[in-house]
Design an enzyme around this catalytic site. Structure first.
Site, PDB file in Angstrom:
ATOM      1  N   GLY A 164       0.772  -1.182   0.093  1.00 27.39           N
ATOM      2  CA  GLY A 164      -0.062   0.009   0.089  1.00 27.39           C
ATOM      3  C   GLY A 164       0.926   1.322  -0.162  1.00 27.39           C
ATOM      4  O   GLY A 164       2.016   1.295  -0.359  1.00 27.39           O
ATOM      5  N   ASP A 165       0.223   2.409   0.415  1.00 28.55           N
ATOM      6  CA  ASP A 165       0.825   3.703   0.282  1.00 28.55           C
ATOM      7  C   ASP A 165       2.264   3.614   1.236  1.00 28.55           C
ATOM      8  O   ASP A 165       3.092   4.295   1.124  1.00 28.55           O
ATOM      9  CB  ASP A 165      -0.047   4.770   0.787  1.00 28.55           C
ATOM     10  CG  ASP A 165      -1.197   4.956  -0.219  1.00 28.55           C
ATOM     11  OD1 ASP A 165      -0.882   4.589  -1.472  1.00 28.55           O
ATOM     12  OD2 ASP A 165      -1.950   5.522  -0.040  1.00 28.55           O
TER      13      ASP A 165
END
Length: 509
Positions: A164-165
């Site tokens: 993810g981020d």
């Protein structure tokens, strides 16, 4: 099937009358025709057919890409081999394509599907495109970041992060830090000109939030992202550096939020056991609490950029504003430092939220994002100040992130396109901090007779690309196009397969 002149750079097939540029051909392989296929209607008229298959990018709905294929055949084996050789030589001319990648997989992020997503959806495509990979499965926080300071990154054509981020942020910090270290740049110096990172990062979305992927590709789909990597796309990206007391804290490429979004993150971190629903729960709880924070924001407007936060010009593939902003001379702007107070604007007050965004921050729930007209690579930050207001008005503001109404059209919301800004909490105004601000005498005295209210807290934290940053006094500067992604920005009219003008293609033989 038909044949094209050898020198042609576009491949035409009779499936839907589509044109495929050489830059979007994934691979070419000789195809073996078995007895069952030879007995079928399309092959039976050929004594001994020879065939090859072209794998190419096909655009699907909502910015998704898919790997499609078409098979060409003929009875002449030599002609078939000539075509295979010619197409492979054409692919060799695509110099922007990676041949060797370093891959980091976060097996714990999101729904813990990173390893499966890579092995089942991404690795087969890389193999098809003859891309070799070195895969590292991360075992703890900052594993990838630390590893990037140790490995020989220069033997790779790019770095891929599966997660993810948070995983992207870790890889980004490792790569930028490594490049600055090798270049002799002190990251703790907020005025230091950082060295551009020419090595691209590819994002395979597999996290709880994949906002950066969504804002740069238009969709969070692992296959689409893998294909952008394979064809060698390149999207420059602005990066903001964050400092406190001449000490480097973090880099940010999407959201740097204080107040509302910082409080949501702080609360949600305590509830990771809830999964992704924790963001909804914490968001609702934070909205009800309605905390505001007093402080002073000072900023320097980005006069070199050609757009504004409210001009409705979205950042898309080949963005003219980003290209022209990069071409603007930066040297004359260096003379405007913190000592030239007349160029800085200072705003003090009570804020529900202070948001600084390098991109729109669009996501499936908020298709427009926090700042719809923010640009990926124009060398600026959109600074959004949401002053204290009623819960009802704040709810109206939040709802506008999900519809087509102007989310900045409120008296309590201000937005500025800036290249530098600083924030000092009211509760730290008189403390001994050495951040090079505009001068405390410019901040004036804060009102001390506000009504007693549980809504007023001393300090919030910063939400820095989904990671917590606890510092109530910061200095932020944007670095134009500091890094590059394997992406091309969000394409216009990407719902249908790209159709190229037939006049650009020579008449078929």
């Amino acid at each position: 099937r038909h044949a094209l002149p050898m020198g042609e750079r576009l491949l035409r097939c009779n499936l839907g009358n589509c044109f495929v540029p050489a830059s979007e051909i994934i691979a070419v392989e000789e195809t073996e025709i078995d007895e069952k296929q030879r007995s079928s209607g399309k092959w039976q008229k050929m004594a001994k057919p020879h065939a090859f298959t072209v794998y190419y990018v096909k655009r699907a709905q909502k910015h998704r890409w898919r790997c499609s294929e078409v098979t060409f055949w003929c009875v002449d084996e030599q002609l078939c081999n000539q075509w295979i050789q010619a197409l492979k030589e054409l692919l060799e001319l695509q110099k922007s394509r990676p041949k060797q990648l370093l891959v980091y997989i976060n097996p714990y992020g999101g729904k813990r599907q990173g390893k499966r997503i890579y092995e089942q959806k991404v690795a087969p495509l890389f193999s098809l495109a003859s891309i070799s990979t070195d895969v590292i499965i991360t075992e703890h926080a900052n594993h990838a970041k630390d590893n990037l300071f140790e490995v020989n990154i220069y033997k790779y054509d790019g770095i891929v992060c599966v997660g993810g981020d948070g995983m992207f942020s870790e890889v980004m910090h490792g790569l930028i830090g490594r490049i600055q270290k090798d270049s002799g740049i002190d990251q703790n110096n907020p005025k230091a000109p950082l060295v551009q990172c020419n090595m691209r990062i590819g994002i395979i979305p597999a996290g709880s939030t994949d906002c950066i992927c969504y804002a740069t590709v238009g969709v969070t789909d692992p296959v689409t992202s893998a294909l952008h990597i394979i064809v060698g796309d390149s999207q420059p990206l602005d990066v903001s550096s964050i400092h406190h007391n001449n000490t480097f804290l973090k880099y940010s490429v999407s959201l740097l939020g204080y107040g509302f979004y910082g409080d949501i993150l702080k609360d949600s971190e305590k509830k990771r056991w809830m999964g992704t629903i924790r963001y909804d729960f914490s968001g609702f709880k934070t909205f009800l609490s309605h905390h505001y924070y007093e402080g002073a924001v000072s900023f320097l407007l980005a006069k070199h950029t050609l757009g504004s936060p409210r001009d409705k010009k979205r950042c898309r593939t080949g963005c003219l504003i980003c290209r022209q902003s990069k071409q603007q001379p930066e040297e004359p702007q260096k003379k405007y430092g913190l000592e030239h107070n007349e160029d800085w604007k200072v705003i003090k007050g009570k804020f529900l939220a202070i948001n600084a965004v390098n991109m729109s921050c669009a996501c499936p729930r908020s298709p427009k994002g926090l700042s719809p007209a923010a640009h990926l690579a124009d060398g600026s930050i959109d600074l959004i100040l949401v002053r204290k207001c009623s819960r009802f008005n704040f709810l109206r503001y939040l709802v506008r992130h999900t519809n087509q109404d102007d989310q900045f059209d409120f008296t309590f919301v201000e937005v500025y396109r800036v290249k530098k800004f600083q924030f000092t909490s009211k509760h730290l105004e008189d403390s001994d901090n050495d951040v090079k601000d505009i001068g405390k005498k410019h901040f004036g005295q804060f009102c001390r007779d506000h009504p007693a209210c549980c809504c007023n807290l001393s300090n919030s934290i910063w939400n820095c690309d989904g990671e917590t940053l606890d510092s109530s006094t910061i200095e932020v500067r944007v670095h134009c196009q500091l890094m590059k992604l394997f992406a091309r920005g969000i394409e216009e009219n990407s719902n249908d397969e790209a159709i190229y003008n037939q006049s650009t293609v020579e008449q078929l033989l």
